[in-house]
Design a protein around this motif. Structure first.
Motif, PDB file in Angstrom:
ATOM      1  N   VAL A   5       2.236   1.663   0.650  1.00  0.00           N
ATOM      2  CA  VAL A   5       3.605   2.058   0.290  1.00  0.00           C
ATOM      3  C   VAL A   5       4.408   0.818  -0.111  1.00  0.00           C
ATOM      4  N   LEU A   6       4.299  -0.243   0.678  1.00  0.00           N
ATOM      5  CA  LEU A   6       5.030  -1.483   0.357  1.00  0.00           C
ATOM      6  C   LEU A   6       4.592  -2.072  -0.982  1.00  0.00           C
ATOM      7  N   ARG A   7       3.314  -1.995  -1.279  1.00  0.00           N
ATOM      8  CA  ARG A   7       2.823  -2.527  -2.551  1.00  0.00           C
ATOM      9  C   ARG A   7       3.442  -1.764  -3.730  1.00  0.00           C
ATOM     10  N   ARG A   8       3.656  -0.462  -3.534  1.00  0.00           N
ATOM     11  CA  ARG A   8       4.259   0.325  -4.619  1.00  0.00           C
ATOM     12  C   ARG A   8       5.756   0.086  -4.728  1.00  0.00           C
ATOM     13  N   ALA A  30      -2.712   0.419   6.841  1.00  0.00           N
ATOM     14  CA  ALA A  30      -3.110   0.463   5.431  1.00  0.00           C
ATOM     15  C   ALA A  30      -2.144   1.309   4.628  1.00  0.00           C
ATOM     16  N   LEU A  31      -1.674   2.393   5.228  1.00  0.00           N
ATOM     17  CA  LEU A  31      -0.720   3.266   4.554  1.00  0.00           C
ATOM     18  C   LEU A  31       0.597   2.543   4.306  1.00  0.00           C
ATOM     19  N   VAL A  32       1.073   1.839   5.303  1.00  0.00           N
ATOM     20  CA  VAL A  32       2.316   1.057   5.139  1.00  0.00           C
ATOM     21  C   VAL A  32       2.114  -0.003   4.069  1.00  0.00           C
TER      22      VAL A  32
END
Length: 98
Positions: free
Chosen positions: A10-13, A5-7
């Motif tokens: 980060v990728l979405r941002r 979920a963290l990755v």
């Protein structure tokens, strides 16, 4: 929050358009599958219709042949009828009523 979920966050941002494009891949894959299935059904339907058209064309050729034969026979009957009436008229006129 899990590592996955963290990755994802980060990728979405960092690359929102890339993430959006990657998310649409399964949807597009399903749509492609649906279109291919519909195309296969249409091809099967087309083959069936083609066979029906071929059958109808053969039937039409048979009907046209039968119609031509019927016309020839009708013409022959008309010619024979004319011949019979001509002879009847000739025998009535030439023999004095026999």
């Amino acid at each position: 929050m899990t590592a996955r979920a963290l990755v994802g966050a980060v990728l979405r941002r960092l690359a929102p358009r890339t993430v959006l494009a990657l998310e649409t891949v399964p949807v597009l894959d399903q749509r492609l599958h649906d279109v291919e299935a519909a195309l296969a059904r249409l091809r099967e339907d087309l083959q069936g219709r083609s066979r029906q058209v071929e059958d109808l064309e053969r039937s039409l050729a048979e009907v046209e042949s039968g119609l031509a034969e019927s016309r020839r026979m009708s013409l022959r009957v008309a010619q024979m009828t004319d011949l019979v009436f001509d002879r009847l008229m000739a025998s009535t006129d030439g023999s004095g009523g026999h």
